[in-house]
Design a protein around this motif. Structure first.
Motif, PDB file in Angstrom:
ATOM      1  N   ARG A 197       0.746  -1.245   0.174  1.00 10.46           N
ATOM      2  CA  ARG A 197      -0.277   0.122  -0.084  1.00 10.46           C
ATOM      3  C   ARG A 197       0.417   1.581  -0.183  1.00 10.46           C
ATOM      4  N   LEU A 198       0.075   1.761  -0.715  1.00 10.81           N
ATOM      5  CA  LEU A 198       0.884   3.530  -0.524  1.00 10.81           C
ATOM      6  C   LEU A 198       1.010   4.217   0.686  1.00 10.81           C
ATOM      7  N   PRO A 199       2.483   4.814   1.341  1.00 12.95           N
ATOM      8  CA  PRO A 199       2.119   5.507   2.483  1.00 12.95           C
ATOM      9  C   PRO A 199       1.139   6.001   3.002  1.00 12.95           C
ATOM     10  N   ALA A 200       0.794   6.302   4.053  1.00 12.97           N
ATOM     11  CA  ALA A 200      -0.501   7.261   4.477  1.00 12.97           C
ATOM     12  C   ALA A 200       0.336   8.982   4.426  1.00 12.97           C
ATOM     13  N   SER A 201       1.259   9.330   4.296  1.00 11.92           N
ATOM     14  CA  SER A 201       1.418  10.707   3.306  1.00 11.92           C
ATOM     15  C   SER A 201       1.088  10.677   2.051  1.00 11.92           C
ATOM     16  N   THR A 202       1.471  10.218   1.519  1.00 10.63           N
ATOM     17  CA  THR A 202       0.745   9.722   0.113  1.00 10.63           C
ATOM     18  C   THR A 202      -0.708   9.459  -0.133  1.00 10.63           C
ATOM     19  N   ARG A 203      -1.234   8.940   0.409  1.00 10.06           N
ATOM     20  CA  ARG A 203      -2.871   9.025   0.703  1.00 10.06           C
ATOM     21  C   ARG A 203      -2.953  10.255   0.385  1.00 10.06           C
ATOM     22  N   MET A 204      -2.887  10.153   1.706  1.00  8.97           N
ATOM     23  CA  MET A 204      -3.519  11.659   2.438  1.00  8.97           C
ATOM     24  C   MET A 204      -3.078  13.278   1.569  1.00  8.97           C
ATOM     25  N   ALA A 205      -1.881  12.912   0.984  1.00 11.42           N
ATOM     26  CA  ALA A 205      -1.962  14.229  -0.150  1.00 11.42           C
ATOM     27  C   ALA A 205      -2.432  13.584  -1.408  1.00 11.42           C
ATOM     28  N   LEU A 206      -3.244  12.733  -1.635  1.00 14.23           N
ATOM     29  CA  LEU A 206      -3.719  12.196  -3.183  1.00 14.23           C
ATOM     30  C   LEU A 206      -5.226  12.717  -2.832  1.00 14.23           C
ATOM     31  N   GLN A 207      -5.924  12.666  -1.341  1.00 10.85           N
ATOM     32  CA  GLN A 207      -7.022  13.356  -0.961  1.00 10.85           C
ATOM     33  C   GLN A 207      -6.573  14.618  -0.770  1.00 10.85           C
ATOM     34  N   MET A 208      -5.943  15.639  -0.607  1.00 13.35           N
ATOM     35  CA  MET A 208      -6.507  16.672  -0.281  1.00 13.35           C
ATOM     36  C   MET A 208      -6.198  17.189  -1.996  1.00 13.35           C
ATOM     37  N   ALA A 209      -5.593  16.808  -3.088  1.00 14.04           N
ATOM     38  CA  ALA A 209      -5.323  17.239  -3.931  1.00 14.04           C
ATOM     39  C   ALA A 209      -6.548  17.311  -4.659  1.00 14.04           C
ATOM     40  N   ALA A 210      -6.986  16.273  -4.455  1.00 15.96           N
ATOM     41  CA  ALA A 210      -8.774  15.523  -5.024  1.00 15.96           C
ATOM     42  C   ALA A 210      -9.806  16.542  -4.640  1.00 15.96           C
ATOM     43  N   ALA A 211      -9.852  16.579  -2.981  1.00 21.10           N
ATOM     44  CA  ALA A 211     -10.559  17.653  -2.562  1.00 21.10           C
ATOM     45  C   ALA A 211     -10.741  19.097  -3.312  1.00 21.10           C
ATOM     46  N   LEU A 212      -9.456  19.906  -2.986  1.00 21.50           N
ATOM     47  CA  LEU A 212      -9.335  20.953  -3.206  1.00 21.50           C
ATOM     48  C   LEU A 212      -9.236  21.394  -4.897  1.00 21.50           C
ATOM     49  N   ALA A 213      -9.543  20.144  -5.589  1.00 21.36           N
ATOM     50  CA  ALA A 213      -9.822  20.398  -7.218  1.00 21.36           C
ATOM     51  C   ALA A 213     -11.021  20.118  -7.163  1.00 21.36           C
ATOM     52  N   ALA A 214     -12.101  19.283  -6.411  1.00 15.32           N
ATOM     53  CA  ALA A 214     -13.453  19.258  -6.380  1.00 15.32           C
ATOM     54  C   ALA A 214     -13.844  20.626  -6.089  1.00 15.32           C
ATOM     55  N   ALA A 215     -13.406  21.129  -5.518  1.00 11.76           N
ATOM     56  CA  ALA A 215     -14.089  22.384  -4.137  1.00 11.76           C
ATOM     57  C   ALA A 215     -13.961  23.131  -5.315  1.00 11.76           C
ATOM     58  N   PHE A 216     -12.541  23.707  -6.195  1.00 17.88           N
ATOM     59  CA  PHE A 216     -12.945  24.833  -6.789  1.00 17.88           C
ATOM     60  C   PHE A 216     -13.278  24.704  -8.343  1.00 17.88           C
ATOM     61  N   VAL A 217     -13.871  23.259  -8.517  1.00 15.40           N
ATOM     62  CA  VAL A 217     -15.060  22.835  -9.276  1.00 15.40           C
ATOM     63  C   VAL A 217     -16.055  23.480  -9.322  1.00 15.40           C
ATOM     64  N   ALA A 218     -16.569  22.663  -7.885  1.00 16.05           N
ATOM     65  CA  ALA A 218     -17.537  23.512  -7.339  1.00 16.05           C
ATOM     66  C   ALA A 218     -17.707  24.686  -6.956  1.00 16.05           C
ATOM     67  N   LEU A 351      -8.290   6.489  -1.284  1.00 20.32           N
ATOM     68  CA  LEU A 351      -7.025   5.990  -0.692  1.00 20.32           C
ATOM     69  C   LEU A 351      -7.155   6.077   0.637  1.00 20.32           C
ATOM     70  N   PRO A 352      -8.683   5.929   1.139  1.00 22.40           N
ATOM     71  CA  PRO A 352      -8.850   6.335   2.465  1.00 22.40           C
ATOM     72  C   PRO A 352      -7.417   5.909   3.315  1.00 22.40           C
ATOM     73  N   VAL A 353      -7.688   5.930   5.015  1.00 19.56           N
ATOM     74  CA  VAL A 353      -7.072   5.782   5.892  1.00 19.56           C
ATOM     75  C   VAL A 353      -7.749   5.885   7.242  1.00 19.56           C
ATOM     76  N   ARG A 354      -7.827   4.374   7.483  1.00 19.36           N
ATOM     77  CA  ARG A 354      -8.451   4.200   8.414  1.00 19.36           C
ATOM     78  C   ARG A 354      -8.190   4.878   9.799  1.00 19.36           C
ATOM     79  N   SER A 355      -9.480   4.763  10.254  1.00 21.38           N
ATOM     80  CA  SER A 355      -8.754   5.590  11.460  1.00 21.38           C
ATOM     81  C   SER A 355      -8.670   4.566  12.759  1.00 21.38           C
ATOM     82  N   ASP A 356      -8.420   3.376  12.452  1.00 24.71           N
ATOM     83  CA  ASP A 356      -8.453   2.342  13.602  1.00 24.71           C
ATOM     84  C   ASP A 356      -6.325   1.998  13.115  1.00 24.71           C
ATOM     85  N   ASP A 357      -6.470   2.405  11.859  1.00 22.63           N
ATOM     86  CA  ASP A 357      -4.759   2.159  11.978  1.00 22.63           C
ATOM     87  C   ASP A 357      -3.724   3.359  12.717  1.00 22.63           C
ATOM     88  N   VAL A 358      -4.672   4.268  12.053  1.00 19.24           N
ATOM     89  CA  VAL A 358      -3.681   5.278  12.975  1.00 19.24           C
ATOM     90  C   VAL A 358      -3.838   5.216  14.555  1.00 19.24           C
TER      91      VAL A 358
END
Length: 489
Positions: A197-218, A351-358
């Motif tokens: 699996r991708l490192p958590a930091s990579t997954r969170m970076a991709l999540q942030m990028a996706a969220a911000l891109a969608a937020a700009f469009v919306a 690429l979700p990060v599970r709360s229990d894993d954290v």
């Protein structure tokens, strides 16, 4: 000092630094015929920087040297958001997501990434609000000067905090022997995701990028006058992502606080025109209360920031006109809710990060730091540093508690959950303090205690079983209290 008073004094010092930075840049901007955007930049950077912890004065100085350059780049991105919105949005998304990816490298690179986000956050409040003197070179000087002024005021505030006993020049999160060991493969093996699996930091970076891109469009499509509220909300709920449950919890608090802050801002307009010194006083009073109460609930901070930003937009003349106040209220709330929904969707499906894993990972880091307190791998590391590393790791565990308490309220107490383990782990702090205060050096290295720490770490192995983890942590607490099976008092 009582914890409430301590938190209040710390908040007062932080907000005073932000107010000082704002006033300084405001006066400078007026003197040279510029706009007030640099005052906003200085305020946001000072307020955010004052809440960060640095390992030493030297670490703060190194960060301070880089911040003006980063601020200049962020100001350029803010200008692009106005002049070429699509290009600016791409640059902004990169500026916010790449620093998260940089966390995987740890140390100074991770701290540099965290530093990058400070001025980028400011441009969400007033994008493109540059110096505007008509002379490009003077505009650049003022933009760099905003960061310099912010750093200077925060430096003074840090020293005042040390003298007042509410701040220390100590270890940052991730320093110390226990934390260094926790970064190793052996320490986190029990709680780390599968190697493929991708490192958590990579997954969170991709999540942030996706969220911000969608937020700009919306935001552009649905709320052209309030697009940045959508983007700001998506950023806030995804920043410091501690798992899917944390994002949902923060989103609920963000919406509740933003609704309250917007209502207060609209109500304020019925009492006084949202311009002039009165609005400035209300802004900083709100920031003080929000900073003070943030530790109790993020909703207070969301309310304070929403109120401050709403009044600030009126001061800068970027608040929408031609619509009723209640229409403005409704559109802002809908923009914020949309941003929260986008943030949740990104955290849940990208690429979700599970709360229990954290939880398991942070418990693992805490246990490594605890083991280093009583049985250091490197005896040369000062005891105070080892204890400080343990307390830092325990504070990181405590950060997870609010979201998991809310989860327990919804799901009930049918089984042992992550929050039960978190609460037992937090009880280890006073037990460690009592053990260190009451026992000699020989006893702190007792075999039973080391064995209890090892068993607690083993309990974190997959598959997750919080009942097993809970029992192991209770046994560790009993050993710390001297109530172990082989040596009860």
């Amino acid at each position: 000092m009582h914890p409430v008073a301590r938190a209040g004094l710390s908040a007062l010092i932080s907000v005073a630094a932000a107010a000082g930075a704002c006033a300084t840049m405001w006066w400078i901007a007026v003197a040279v015929g510029g706009g007030y955007g640099t005052a906003v930049l200085a305020t946001v950077v000072a307020l955010t920087l004052s809440r960060r912890t640095f390992a030493s004065r030297g670490e703060f100085a190194r960060s301070a040297a880089l911040l003006p350059v980063i601020g200049l780049v962020a100001a350029g991105v803010g200008w692009l958001l106005v002049a070429a919105p699509v290009v600016g949005a791409v640059a902004f998304v990169a500026g916010m997501s790449v620093p998260i990816w940089m966390r995987r490298f740890g140390g100074r690179i991770a701290r540099l990434g965290a530093l990058v986000t400070l001025p980028f956050t400011a441009i969400l409040v007033a994008p493109g609000a540059g110096a505007q003197t008509g002379r490009w070179w003077l505009d650049l000087v003022l933009l760099v000067g905003a960061s310099v002024v912010a750093v200077a005021w925060v430096a003074v505030a840090r020293e005042v905090g040390v003298l007042a006993g509410v701040a220390v020049v100590g270890e940052v999160a991730g320093s110390g022997e226990g934390a260094r060991a926790g970064e190793g493969a052996g320490a986190a093996a029990a709680a780390a995701p599968a190697p493929r699996r991708l490192p958590a930091s990579t997954r969170m970076a991709l999540q942030m990028a996706a969220a911000l891109a969608a937020a700009f469009v919306a935001g552009w499509l649905l709320f052209p006058d309030h697009a940045m509220w959508t983007v700001l909300t998506a950023f806030i709920v995804n920043s410091g992502n501690r798992g899917r449950g944390d994002v949902v919890h923060k989103s609920a608090l963000r919406v509740a606080g933003a609704l309250g802050g917007t209502i207060v801002a609209v109500a304020f307009t019925f009492v006084a025109e949202p311009t002039g010194m009165l609005a400035v006083v209300v802004i900083f009073a709100a920031l003080f209360v929000g900073t003070w109460l943030r530790g109790y609930s993020y909703a207070f901070w969301a309310l304070a920031v929403t109120l401050a930003v709403a009044l600030l937009q009126g001061l800068l003349g970027v608040a929408p006109t031609g619509a009723s106040l209640w229409a403005v209220l409704g559109e802002r709330v809908l923009a914020i809710v949309t941003g929260a929904v986008i943030g949740i969707a990104a955290a849940w499906f990208v690429l979700p990060v599970r709360s229990d894993d954290v939880v398991r990972k942070r418990l693992s880091e805490m246990l490594v730091a605890l083991g280093a307190v009583f049985a250091p791998a490197d005896p040369a590391v000062p005891p105070d540093e080892r204890v400080g590393a343990f307390r830092t790791s325990l504070a990181r565990v405590e950060q997870l508690a609010p979201a998991h308490r809310a989860r327990r309220i919804v799901g009930g107490r049918k089984t042992i959950r992550a929050i039960d383990c978190i609460e037992v782990a937090l009880a280890l702090g006073p037990a460690v303090d009592a053990r260190l205060a009451g026992d000699g050096a020989a006893d702190t290295a007792a075999a039973r205690l080391r064995r209890a720490v090892r068993e607690a770490r083993k309990s974190l192995a997959a598959p997750v079983d919080f009942a097993r983890i809970h029992s192991a942590l209770l046994a560790l607490g009993a050993e710390l209290d001297g109530r172990g099976r082989d040596g009860g008092r």
